[in-house]
Design an enzyme around this catalytic site. Structure first.
Site, PDB file in Angstrom:
ATOM      1  N   PHE A 134      -6.208   0.578   7.649  1.00 29.68           N
ATOM      2  CA  PHE A 134      -5.119  -0.365   7.386  1.00 29.68           C
ATOM      3  C   PHE A 134      -5.354  -0.950   6.005  1.00 29.68           C
ATOM      4  O   PHE A 134      -6.300  -1.703   5.786  1.00 29.68           O
ATOM      5  CB  PHE A 134      -5.056  -1.495   8.416  1.00 29.68           C
ATOM      6  CG  PHE A 134      -3.890  -2.424   8.150  1.00 29.68           C
ATOM      7  CD1 PHE A 134      -2.629  -2.117   8.607  1.00 29.68           C
ATOM      8  CD2 PHE A 134      -4.065  -3.578   7.408  1.00 29.68           C
ATOM      9  CE1 PHE A 134      -1.539  -2.942   8.334  1.00 29.68           C
ATOM     10  CE2 PHE A 134      -2.992  -4.411   7.125  1.00 29.68           C
ATOM     11  CZ  PHE A 134      -1.725  -4.092   7.593  1.00 29.68           C
ATOM     12  N   ASP A 219     -12.114  -1.286   0.263  1.00 26.65           N
ATOM     13  CA  ASP A 219     -11.134  -2.320   0.586  1.00 26.65           C
ATOM     14  C   ASP A 219     -11.855  -3.417   1.358  1.00 26.65           C
ATOM     15  O   ASP A 219     -12.103  -3.301   2.555  1.00 26.65           O
ATOM     16  CB  ASP A 219     -10.004  -1.714   1.415  1.00 26.65           C
ATOM     17  CG  ASP A 219      -8.939  -2.740   1.807  1.00 26.65           C
ATOM     18  OD1 ASP A 219      -9.186  -3.949   1.654  1.00 26.65           O
ATOM     19  OD2 ASP A 219      -7.873  -2.326   2.292  1.00 26.65           O
ATOM     20  N   LYS A 248      -6.924 -12.031   0.462  1.00 23.15           N
ATOM     21  CA  LYS A 248      -6.959 -12.983   1.565  1.00 23.15           C
ATOM     22  C   LYS A 248      -7.779 -14.231   1.256  1.00 23.15           C
ATOM     23  O   LYS A 248      -7.263 -15.183   0.688  1.00 23.15           O
ATOM     24  CB  LYS A 248      -7.425 -12.286   2.841  1.00 23.15           C
ATOM     25  CG  LYS A 248      -6.439 -11.232   3.324  1.00 23.15           C
ATOM     26  CD  LYS A 248      -6.661 -10.821   4.733  1.00 23.15           C
ATOM     27  CE  LYS A 248      -5.724  -9.688   5.151  1.00 23.15           C
ATOM     28  NZ  LYS A 248      -4.302 -10.066   5.194  1.00 23.15           N
TER      29      LYS A 248
END
Length: 408
Positions: A134, A219, A248
């Site tokens: 993801f 990531d 984030k």
């Protein structure tokens, strides 16, 4: 809730709670009921809600300067870039906004590097990615997703990606060709349910990239910035990536901030006009991101994630309930697989809601737990107790009723 359902697109299926305030690890709904937030904005709220230090820094910058665009210099971007590069051990950063935007940037950098530095012919660069990945929601990214819900109906997709089994170095090796320029992976697959790679996998990927002249692209949008008990999840295996993608928590839970970090030999392929973002590197984002880097430089939050994560891990493993199939924990981040014959992840999250805890399911039978790193030991114990009580309730739960009574 009615207004949201009427006027906002239905791309989420939220739990029936309307949050209006937050402080630390706790939020309060519109009726004054309090909940322990164990999702933490998918790790965007590593420092909790409205951290006083971050709010103060944002307020100061709001009164001075919020946006210039990169057409001009501003006095916040340079110090932020230096602090972030120093924190993750890279010579240069490229600031963006959303996590998906940063992943797209990393893909562009890897392809351009492959063409200009590695010598792969134009339009032939390929990137190896993992199943169960993801990395965001853009058409390029969902094009190499293996989640049919995320990709159905959005084709045609961007070519140039080879999907292999997560955790199998031999599968990565078999997929390498003369046109391969990079391997893109999550050191921990968060959306997949906090899936941990086998010991040694990340080191093996690093070795393959070195051997074949590829870029290792990590990531770390969810796993990075202290969530796993280290600054980066890669640090658990002592591995360094060529490109680190961050987001984030970099925005302190206040605004979207993301970045690609790499050395000059990689990020130097980006030249004026070849990539950009109106809001990327804006003074407000840079000021908050700089403060985040300074907070992480102390090691306090990495230590908290390690200590509280060990407490959460022990508590979850001690539940002793037949409905729990597996517990995975790294730092203050856990994935709990349930027996779907007894209970789905959504059903357990609804039970937790009734007990004053907010959590999120993943892939049907998994519950993800990621409390803010400012949570206390009592908060972790309350979470484990609520989880145990929710499991013990037995049977399929009734439809969610009114919010629970205030806690704390």
């Amino acid at each position: 809730m009615a207004l949201t359902e009427q006027w906002a697109a239905h791309n989420y299926h939220p739990l029936p709670v309307v949050v209006s305030r937050g402080e630390g690890a706790w939020v309060t709904d519109v009726e004054g009921r309090r909940y322990l937030d164990c999702l933490a904005g998918y790790s965007a709220l590593n420092f909790g809600h409205c951290h006083p230090r971050l709010v103060a820094r944002a307020e100061r910058q709001l009164r001075q300067l919020t946006l210039t665009s990169r057409a001009f210099y501003n006095d916040q971007l340079g110090p932020f870039a230096e602090a972030l590069g120093t924190l993750v051990g890279k010579e240069m950063i490229l600031p963006m906004n959303s996590g998906a935007e940063a992943v797209e940037t990393a893909i562009k950098v890897a392809r351009r590097w492959g063409h200009q530095v590695k010598g792969v012919p134009a339009d032939r660069a390929r990137i190896i990615v993992m199943d169960g990945n993801f990395h965001g929601r853009t058409t390029t990214i969902v094009g190499f997703s293996t989640d049919e819900v995320a990709r159905a109906g959005y084709g045609p997709f961007t070519p140039g990606f080879d999907v292999v089994s997560y955790g199998k170095a031999s599968a990565v090796e078999d997929a390498i060709t003369d046109d391969t320029v990079a391997v893109l992976l999550e050191p921990v697959q968060g959306e997949g349910g906090v899936l941990l790679p086998p010991d040694g996998f990340l080191r093996d990927v690093r070795h393959l990239c070195d051997t074949h002249g590829l870029l290792f692209v990590a990531d770390e949008i969810q796993s990075g910035l202290a969530r796993t008990g280290r600054t980066l999840a890669l640090d658990h295996e002592g591995v360094t990536a060529d490109i680190i993608v961050l987001g984030k928590a970099l925005g302190g839970g206040i605004l979207p901030v993301s970045a690609v970090a790499a050395d000059v030999g990689v990020l130097g392929v980006i030249t004026p006009g070849s990539h950009g973002s109106t809001f990327g590197g804006n003074p407000l984002a840079a000021a908050v991101g700089h403060e985040v880097c300074q907070m992480l430089a102390t090691g306090e939050f990495q230590e908290r994630a390690t200590r509280l994560g060990a407490r959460l891990d022990a508590g979850l493993r001690g539940l002793g309930h037949d409905g729990v199939r597996e517990v995975r924990c790294r730092g203050l981040w856990a994935g709990v697989d349930l027996d779907p014959q007894l209970l789905t992840g959504r059903e357990l999250c609804e039970r937790l809601l009734e007990r004053g805890v907010l959590a999120k399911d993943a892939h049907g039978s998994t519950v993800r737990l990621a409390p803010p790193l400012v949570a206390t030991e009592d908060d972790i114990d309350l979470l484990v107790e609520a989880f145990s009580s929710a499991l013990a309730a037995g049977g399929r739960p009734p439809p969610p009723g009114p919010s629970p009574a205030p806690i704390g």
